[in-house]
Design an enzyme around this catalytic site. Structure first.
Site, PDB file in Angstrom:
ATOM      1  N   ARG A  51      -9.356  20.660  30.496  1.00  0.00           N
ATOM      2  CA  ARG A  51      -8.618  21.778  29.898  1.00  0.00           C
ATOM      3  C   ARG A  51      -8.605  21.613  28.381  1.00  0.00           C
ATOM      4  O   ARG A  51      -8.970  20.558  27.855  1.00  0.00           O
ATOM      5  CB  ARG A  51      -7.208  21.954  30.473  1.00  0.00           C
ATOM      6  CG  ARG A  51      -6.404  20.742  30.765  1.00  0.00           C
ATOM      7  CD  ARG A  51      -6.039  19.869  29.583  1.00  0.00           C
ATOM      8  NE  ARG A  51      -5.419  20.597  28.487  1.00  0.00           N
ATOM      9  CZ  ARG A  51      -5.371  20.184  27.235  1.00  0.00           C
ATOM     10  NH1 ARG A  51      -5.941  19.026  26.885  1.00  0.00           N
ATOM     11  NH2 ARG A  51      -4.794  20.877  26.292  1.00  0.00           N
ATOM     12  N   ALA A  53      -9.305  24.328  24.814  1.00  0.00           N
ATOM     13  CA  ALA A  53     -10.363  25.308  24.517  1.00  0.00           C
ATOM     14  C   ALA A  53     -11.750  24.681  24.344  1.00  0.00           C
ATOM     15  O   ALA A  53     -12.729  25.128  24.947  1.00  0.00           O
ATOM     16  CB  ALA A  53      -9.974  26.108  23.279  1.00  0.00           C
ATOM     17  N   ARG A  93     -11.117  30.808  33.738  1.00  0.00           N
ATOM     18  CA  ARG A  93      -9.899  30.990  32.944  1.00  0.00           C
ATOM     19  C   ARG A  93     -10.174  32.086  31.904  1.00  0.00           C
ATOM     20  O   ARG A  93     -11.269  32.123  31.340  1.00  0.00           O
ATOM     21  CB  ARG A  93      -9.486  29.676  32.250  1.00  0.00           C
ATOM     22  CG  ARG A  93      -9.115  28.581  33.267  1.00  0.00           C
ATOM     23  CD  ARG A  93      -8.443  27.396  32.602  1.00  0.00           C
ATOM     24  NE  ARG A  93      -7.108  27.730  32.141  1.00  0.00           N
ATOM     25  CZ  ARG A  93      -6.377  26.931  31.350  1.00  0.00           C
ATOM     26  NH1 ARG A  93      -6.868  25.777  30.952  1.00  0.00           N
ATOM     27  NH2 ARG A  93      -5.167  27.288  30.961  1.00  0.00           N
ATOM     28  N   GLN A 187       1.472  19.159  28.565  1.00  0.00           N
ATOM     29  CA  GLN A 187       0.312  18.582  27.867  1.00  0.00           C
ATOM     30  C   GLN A 187       0.747  17.759  26.661  1.00  0.00           C
ATOM     31  O   GLN A 187       0.054  16.830  26.267  1.00  0.00           O
ATOM     32  CB  GLN A 187      -0.641  19.694  27.404  1.00  0.00           C
ATOM     33  CG  GLN A 187      -1.389  20.410  28.516  1.00  0.00           C
ATOM     34  CD  GLN A 187      -0.666  21.675  28.961  1.00  0.00           C
ATOM     35  OE1 GLN A 187       0.553  21.748  28.902  1.00  0.00           O
ATOM     36  NE2 GLN A 187      -1.401  22.670  29.426  1.00  0.00           N
ATOM     37  N   ASP A 228      -6.502  28.966  21.201  1.00  0.00           N
ATOM     38  CA  ASP A 228      -7.435  29.298  22.293  1.00  0.00           C
ATOM     39  C   ASP A 228      -8.306  30.488  21.946  1.00  0.00           C
ATOM     40  O   ASP A 228      -9.432  30.610  22.429  1.00  0.00           O
ATOM     41  CB  ASP A 228      -6.666  29.535  23.590  1.00  0.00           C
ATOM     42  CG  ASP A 228      -6.222  28.198  24.158  1.00  0.00           C
ATOM     43  OD1 ASP A 228      -5.147  27.720  23.756  1.00  0.00           O
ATOM     44  OD2 ASP A 228      -6.990  27.609  24.947  1.00  0.00           O
ATOM     45  N   ASN A 238      -2.353  30.785  21.597  1.00  0.00           N
ATOM     46  CA  ASN A 238      -2.307  29.342  21.892  1.00  0.00           C
ATOM     47  C   ASN A 238      -1.256  29.131  22.969  1.00  0.00           C
ATOM     48  O   ASN A 238      -0.591  30.079  23.424  1.00  0.00           O
ATOM     49  CB  ASN A 238      -2.001  28.541  20.614  1.00  0.00           C
ATOM     50  CG  ASN A 238      -2.240  27.056  20.807  1.00  0.00           C
ATOM     51  OD1 ASN A 238      -3.282  26.643  21.289  1.00  0.00           O
ATOM     52  ND2 ASN A 238      -1.260  26.222  20.470  1.00  0.00           N
ATOM     53  N   LYS A 239      -1.093  27.904  23.387  1.00  0.00           N
ATOM     54  CA  LYS A 239      -0.197  27.547  24.489  1.00  0.00           C
ATOM     55  C   LYS A 239       1.178  28.212  24.337  1.00  0.00           C
ATOM     56  O   LYS A 239       1.721  28.270  23.236  1.00  0.00           O
ATOM     57  CB  LYS A 239      -0.058  26.021  24.528  1.00  0.00           C
ATOM     58  CG  LYS A 239       0.819  25.454  25.618  1.00  0.00           C
ATOM     59  CD  LYS A 239       0.455  25.916  27.006  1.00  0.00           C
ATOM     60  CE  LYS A 239      -0.982  25.671  27.383  1.00  0.00           C
ATOM     61  NZ  LYS A 239      -1.389  26.365  28.628  1.00  0.00           N
TER      62      LYS A 239
HETATM   63  O1  MRU Z   1      -3.839  25.474  29.245  1.00  0.00           O
HETATM   64  P1  MRU Z   1      -4.545  24.489  28.357  1.00  0.00           P
HETATM   65  O2  MRU Z   1      -4.040  23.084  28.495  1.00  0.00           O
HETATM   66  O3  MRU Z   1      -6.040  24.604  28.479  1.00  0.00           O
HETATM   67  O4  MRU Z   1      -4.154  24.976  26.914  1.00  0.00           O
HETATM   68  C1  MRU Z   1      -4.570  24.255  25.799  1.00  0.00           C
HETATM   69  C2  MRU Z   1      -4.009  24.753  24.541  1.00  0.00           C
HETATM   70  O5  MRU Z   1      -3.292  25.714  24.491  1.00  0.00           O
HETATM   71  C3  MRU Z   1      -4.480  24.083  23.309  1.00  0.00           C
HETATM   72  O6  MRU Z   1      -3.490  24.100  22.339  1.00  0.00           O
HETATM   73  C4  MRU Z   1      -5.673  24.892  22.837  1.00  0.00           C
HETATM   74  O7  MRU Z   1      -6.712  24.845  23.789  1.00  0.00           O
HETATM   75  C5  MRU Z   1      -6.129  24.577  21.504  1.00  0.00           C
HETATM   76  S1  MRU Z   1      -6.886  23.003  21.275  1.00  0.00           S
HETATM   77  C6  MRU Z   1      -8.404  23.102  21.974  1.00  0.00           C
END
Ligand code: MRU
Length: 345
Positions: A51, A53, A93, A187, A228, A238-239
């Site tokens: 997981r 991006a 995804r 995470q 993302d 982003n998350k």
């Molecule tokens: O759901 P995830 O764990 O794939 O989400 C990850 C994030 O939101 C990261 O902050 C994001 O991918 C940016 S860093 C590559």
């Protein structure tokens, strides 16, 4: 980056298998998994074994190379197999732009395997440059807040938001990190804390709702998150929870930066409203999984039986809350003119 003193990448190829670190097992168990077919790779992306991006982008690129290697030699079966494999990877995804960027590049390339390797190498180089450039923002004794995991586990090496911290630390500056735990999948507490610990960088975990207080008390000097997908006007997906951190940072006068490679920008999305937001299952919010004191993985229910949850995996931070975007080509303002100059098409 190092795990117990040994160098690892997050995603790589061995023979015809995609290799990756089994992220749901971290920080309790470090385990490398082999994904022999593109279907295994797609499943690993969907279930978040891999997981983040950039890691999703690299894995999907390798997955697309697996599709080409597995496809029958003769037409029309070959084209049908390639199209089916492409769709399987595409539907894993929806939010991270890097997934689509990679599979499209590999599908269009003359040599799929070489293109997938090139993409992975570009992620490493982008992370390294983001680290060098972003480290200029970090002066001695700073405390940096980050959300989710945008470190090397979210890329192939270095990471995005954590790369400047690694570079500042290796340059001898004292830097400490506050990691939001990042419910529901944690995470921040599971992955970011583990990564930073491996590198010997001081890190403390806070509950997701604690950042506002710490910012108001002047205990956070800088916020850096990953992304993302970044729309043409600089809005950032982003998350989930990133938006709230940006609001708190603006209200408290704390600089808020996003770090991302150019592959994360999507000029086809004029603004954040055009970015698809993944919605995941209720169980991620209603249950927690972890290690018991006697070393067993256990899932426990947190909420009353029969109550539903809402589980959006990402949110949109409007461009006006972002002080700058750290890319491999420099720090840019989140405005259409600057993004248009650097974004890859
Ligand atoms: O759901 P995830 O764990 O794939 O989400 C990850 C994030 O939101 C990261 O902050 C994001 O991918 C940016 S860093 C590559």
């Amino acid at each position: 980056m190092k795990v117990n003193g040994k160098d690892y990448l997050t995603v790589w190829m061995e023979g015809s298998s995609v290799m990756t670190i089994n992220q749901p097992m971290l920080p309790h168990r470090f385990e490398v998994v082999a994904l022999p077919t593109h279907r295994d790779t797609a499943e690993a992306i969907k279930t978040m074994v891999v997981r983040g991006a950039g890691a999703i982008g690299a894995a999907a690129g390798y997955g697309m190379a697996q599709v080409f290697a597995e496809a029958p030699a003769d037409e029309p079966d070959r084209s049908a197999y390639i199209q089916d494999g492409y769709e399987t990877l595409k539907n894993t995804r929806p939010t991270a732009r890097d997934l689509f960027y990679s599979i499209d590049r590999v599908r269009a390339a003359a040599d799929a395997a070489a293109e997938a390797r090139t993409i992975a190498a570009e992620y490493i180089e982008a992370g390294r440059r983001i680290g060098e450039i972003g480290a200029e923002l970090i002066t001695d004794s700073m405390t940096v807040l980050t959300h989710c995991n945008a470190g090397w586990l979210a890329f192939v090496d270095w990471g995005s938001a954590l790369a400047p911290i690694y570079f500042a630390h290796r340059a001898g500056r004292k830097v400490s990190v506050i990691a939001d735990e990042t419910r529901p999948r944690c995470q921040g507490s599971r992955l970011t804390a583990w990564e930073l610990q491996q590198e010997g960088i001081p890190v403390k975990i806070i509950a997701d709702n604690a950042a506002g207080l710490l910012m108001r008390r002047g205990e956070i000097d800088l916020v850096i998150t990953g992304a993302d997908r970044i729309a043409a006007n600089g809005d950032v997906a982003n998350k989930i929870g990133t938006y709230e951190k940006a609001l708190c940072a603006k209200a408290s006068g704390v600089p808020f930066y996003v770090a991302a490679p150019l592959s994360t920008f999507d000029l086809d999305c004029p603004d954040g409203n055009g970015i698809p937001i993944e919605q995941r299952g209720d169980e991620e919010v209603l249950y927690a999984t972890g290690l018991t004191d006697d070393g067993k993985f256990t899932r426990v229910r947190l909420a009353p039986e029969g109550v539903e949850a809402i589980n959006f995996a990402f949110d949109i931070t409007p461009a006006e809350l972002i002080d700058g975007i750290i890319t491999e080509r420099g720090v840019i303002k989140p405005v259409i003119d600057e993004i248009d100059k650097v974004a890859v098409r």
